[in-house]
Design a protein around this motif. Sequence first.
Motif, PDB file in Angstrom:
ATOM      1  N   PRO A  46       0.802  -1.232   0.000  1.00 38.01           N
ATOM      2  CA  PRO A  46       0.000   0.000   0.000  1.00 38.01           C
ATOM      3  C   PRO A  46       0.832   1.279   0.000  1.00 38.01           C
ATOM      4  O   PRO A  46       0.470   2.248  -0.684  1.00 38.01           O
ATOM      5  N   HIS A  47       1.936   1.298   0.720  1.00 38.70           N
ATOM      6  CA  HIS A  47       2.779   2.488   0.726  1.00 38.70           C
ATOM      7  C   HIS A  47       3.430   2.707  -0.640  1.00 38.70           C
ATOM      8  O   HIS A  47       3.656   3.852  -1.051  1.00 38.70           O
ATOM      9  N   TRP A  48       3.708   1.616  -1.333  1.00 38.26           N
ATOM     10  CA  TRP A  48       4.247   1.724  -2.688  1.00 38.26           C
ATOM     11  C   TRP A  48       3.198   2.322  -3.617  1.00 38.26           C
ATOM     12  O   TRP A  48       3.494   3.198  -4.431  1.00 38.26           O
ATOM     13  N   VAL A  49       1.954   1.869  -3.473  1.00 34.58           N
ATOM     14  CA  VAL A  49       0.853   2.430  -4.257  1.00 34.58           C
ATOM     15  C   VAL A  49       0.692   3.923  -3.949  1.00 34.58           C
ATOM     16  O   VAL A  49       0.481   4.744  -4.844  1.00 34.58           O
ATOM     17  N   GLY A  50       0.812   4.273  -2.667  1.00 35.38           N
ATOM     18  CA  GLY A  50       0.699   5.673  -2.273  1.00 35.38           C
ATOM     19  C   GLY A  50       1.736   6.553  -2.950  1.00 35.38           C
ATOM     20  O   GLY A  50       1.459   7.702  -3.299  1.00 35.38           O
ATOM     21  N   SER A  51       2.934   6.008  -3.150  1.00 34.10           N
ATOM     22  CA  SER A  51       3.985   6.800  -3.794  1.00 34.10           C
ATOM     23  C   SER A  51       3.628   7.111  -5.243  1.00 34.10           C
ATOM     24  O   SER A  51       3.995   8.172  -5.764  1.00 34.10           O
ATOM     25  N   TRP A  52       2.896   6.217  -5.891  1.00 35.16           N
ATOM     26  CA  TRP A  52       2.503   6.469  -7.282  1.00 35.16           C
ATOM     27  C   TRP A  52       1.400   7.513  -7.369  1.00 35.16           C
ATOM     28  O   TRP A  52       1.290   8.223  -8.374  1.00 35.16           O
ATOM     29  N   PHE A  53       0.578   7.618  -6.336  1.00 36.67           N
ATOM     30  CA  PHE A  53      -0.385   8.718  -6.296  1.00 36.67           C
ATOM     31  C   PHE A  53       0.351  10.058  -6.211  1.00 36.67           C
ATOM     32  O   PHE A  53      -0.069  11.044  -6.822  1.00 36.67           O
ATOM     33  N   PHE A  77      -4.004   3.676   5.833  1.00 41.90           N
ATOM     34  CA  PHE A  77      -4.610   2.358   5.978  1.00 41.90           C
ATOM     35  C   PHE A  77      -3.595   1.239   5.728  1.00 41.90           C
ATOM     36  O   PHE A  77      -3.692   0.149   6.302  1.00 41.90           O
ATOM     37  N   GLY A  78      -2.604   1.526   4.892  1.00 38.97           N
ATOM     38  CA  GLY A  78      -1.532   0.548   4.703  1.00 38.97           C
ATOM     39  C   GLY A  78      -0.763   0.305   5.984  1.00 38.97           C
ATOM     40  O   GLY A  78      -0.256  -0.794   6.230  1.00 38.97           O
ATOM     41  N   SER A  79      -0.692   1.325   6.830  1.00 45.73           N
ATOM     42  CA  SER A  79       0.004   1.195   8.109  1.00 45.73           C
ATOM     43  C   SER A  79      -0.697   0.183   9.021  1.00 45.73           C
ATOM     44  O   SER A  79      -0.052  -0.462   9.845  1.00 45.73           O
ATOM     45  N   ILE A  80      -1.997   0.064   8.871  1.00 48.65           N
ATOM     46  CA  ILE A  80      -2.736  -0.925   9.657  1.00 48.65           C
ATOM     47  C   ILE A  80      -2.253  -2.327   9.309  1.00 48.65           C
ATOM     48  O   ILE A  80      -2.074  -3.181  10.182  1.00 48.65           O
ATOM     49  N   GLN A  96       2.490 -11.732  22.813  1.00 51.29           N
ATOM     50  CA  GLN A  96       2.666 -10.518  23.577  1.00 51.29           C
ATOM     51  C   GLN A  96       1.887  -9.405  22.899  1.00 51.29           C
ATOM     52  O   GLN A  96       1.522  -9.506  21.734  1.00 51.29           O
ATOM     53  N   THR A  97       1.638  -8.349  23.613  1.00 57.64           N
ATOM     54  CA  THR A  97       0.870  -7.243  23.067  1.00 57.64           C
ATOM     55  C   THR A  97       1.813  -6.180  22.541  1.00 57.64           C
ATOM     56  O   THR A  97       2.768  -5.806  23.215  1.00 57.64           O
ATOM     57  N   ALA A  98       1.535  -5.697  21.353  1.00 49.14           N
ATOM     58  CA  ALA A  98       2.357  -4.661  20.742  1.00 49.14           C
ATOM     59  C   ALA A  98       1.583  -3.356  20.672  1.00 49.14           C
ATOM     60  O   ALA A  98       0.366  -3.341  20.736  1.00 49.14           O
ATOM     61  N   GLY A  99       2.334  -2.275  20.558  1.00 51.26           N
ATOM     62  CA  GLY A  99       1.690  -0.971  20.480  1.00 51.26           C
ATOM     63  C   GLY A  99       1.222  -0.664  19.078  1.00 51.26           C
ATOM     64  O   GLY A  99       1.219  -1.508  18.199  1.00 51.26           O
ATOM     65  N   PHE A 100       0.807   0.578  18.880  1.00 50.86           N
ATOM     66  CA  PHE A 100       0.363   0.999  17.563  1.00 50.86           C
ATOM     67  C   PHE A 100       1.563   1.153  16.652  1.00 50.86           C
ATOM     68  O   PHE A 100       2.675   1.413  17.090  1.00 50.86           O
ATOM     69  N   ALA A 101       1.310   1.001  15.347  1.00 46.45           N
ATOM     70  CA  ALA A 101       2.390   1.165  14.373  1.00 46.45           C
ATOM     71  C   ALA A 101       1.848   1.787  13.109  1.00 46.45           C
ATOM     72  O   ALA A 101       0.654   1.816  12.870  1.00 46.45           O
ATOM     73  N   GLY A 102       2.755   2.241  12.266  1.00 46.06           N
ATOM     74  CA  GLY A 102       2.335   2.840  11.006  1.00 46.06           C
ATOM     75  C   GLY A 102       3.533   3.389  10.271  1.00 46.06           C
ATOM     76  O   GLY A 102       4.650   3.245  10.728  1.00 46.06           O
ATOM     77  N   ALA A 103       3.295   4.034   9.136  1.00 44.22           N
ATOM     78  CA  ALA A 103       4.404   4.562   8.362  1.00 44.22           C
ATOM     79  C   ALA A 103       3.977   5.779   7.581  1.00 44.22           C
ATOM     80  O   ALA A 103       2.861   5.863   7.109  1.00 44.22           O
ATOM     81  N   LEU A 104       4.895   6.713   7.461  1.00 47.86           N
ATOM     82  CA  LEU A 104       4.678   7.919   6.666  1.00 47.86           C
ATOM     83  C   LEU A 104       5.874   8.062   5.742  1.00 47.86           C
ATOM     84  O   LEU A 104       6.996   8.042   6.192  1.00 47.86           O
ATOM     85  N   PHE A 105       5.615   8.161   4.437  1.00 50.62           N
ATOM     86  CA  PHE A 105       6.747   8.258   3.533  1.00 50.62           C
ATOM     87  C   PHE A 105       6.643   9.460   2.613  1.00 50.62           C
ATOM     88  O   PHE A 105       6.988  10.565   2.989  1.00 50.62           O
TER      89      PHE A 105
END
Length: 225
Positions: A46-53, A77-80, A96-105
Amino acid sequence: MLLSPLNWVVHLFSSLEWGVAVLMLFRYGRLVGRPDVARFGLFMIPHWVGSWFVLGYHLSGDRLPFMLDMSELVNFFGSIFLLSATISILRRGKPQTAGFAGALFAGIAVSGHPQSWMGNNVFDAILQLSSIVYLAFLVLLLRVRKQDPEAFSGLTVFGFWFVLVFISVTIFCMYLATEVRGFPTLSHDDLLHGLAESLLSVSNLLIVLGIHRQTKRAKEKMLGR
């Protein structure tokens, strides 16, 4: 179009690097028998698709703001998906429980103050949320590296962290372009825009080289058996 040919090369190279990272990480996961790592690679798509936008936005001469909005939404939404894949890696061996995550490029670097199709307040809210979530994602990657070194090389993790340098320099370049050099947006300042985007290319290159290093080690280990 606002971008010079050289700046286009930098943008295209950044996007292609991310696509190569997707493929390489997926193949590495298959090589070492790690479906969770292969899934992480696929969830980078999804982040790759976002770069093409973003590239489409620039192709329009920055006149189609909805493409920039789509890039932010796709990345968010790709970060989800990345969060899900990262939690899966952390749970390998012991739950184990992990925190929230995501990415901004790419989204933050496309222009100085873009005119958003869905409203600047909404755009800024998504951008700020993505930035906060990305910090949590970086912390999560450090936990993965410490708990499961087989999943990612240190260079790949550093590549994700290097995005912070890209973001910081981009914000500074935005200020220089709009407040000091008098351009309407960062996109109009080809020199500073290219400089900022080149740092994203460096980040993606580090990720690719880290995956290559990890794959090479895995193959050597298999041949040594």
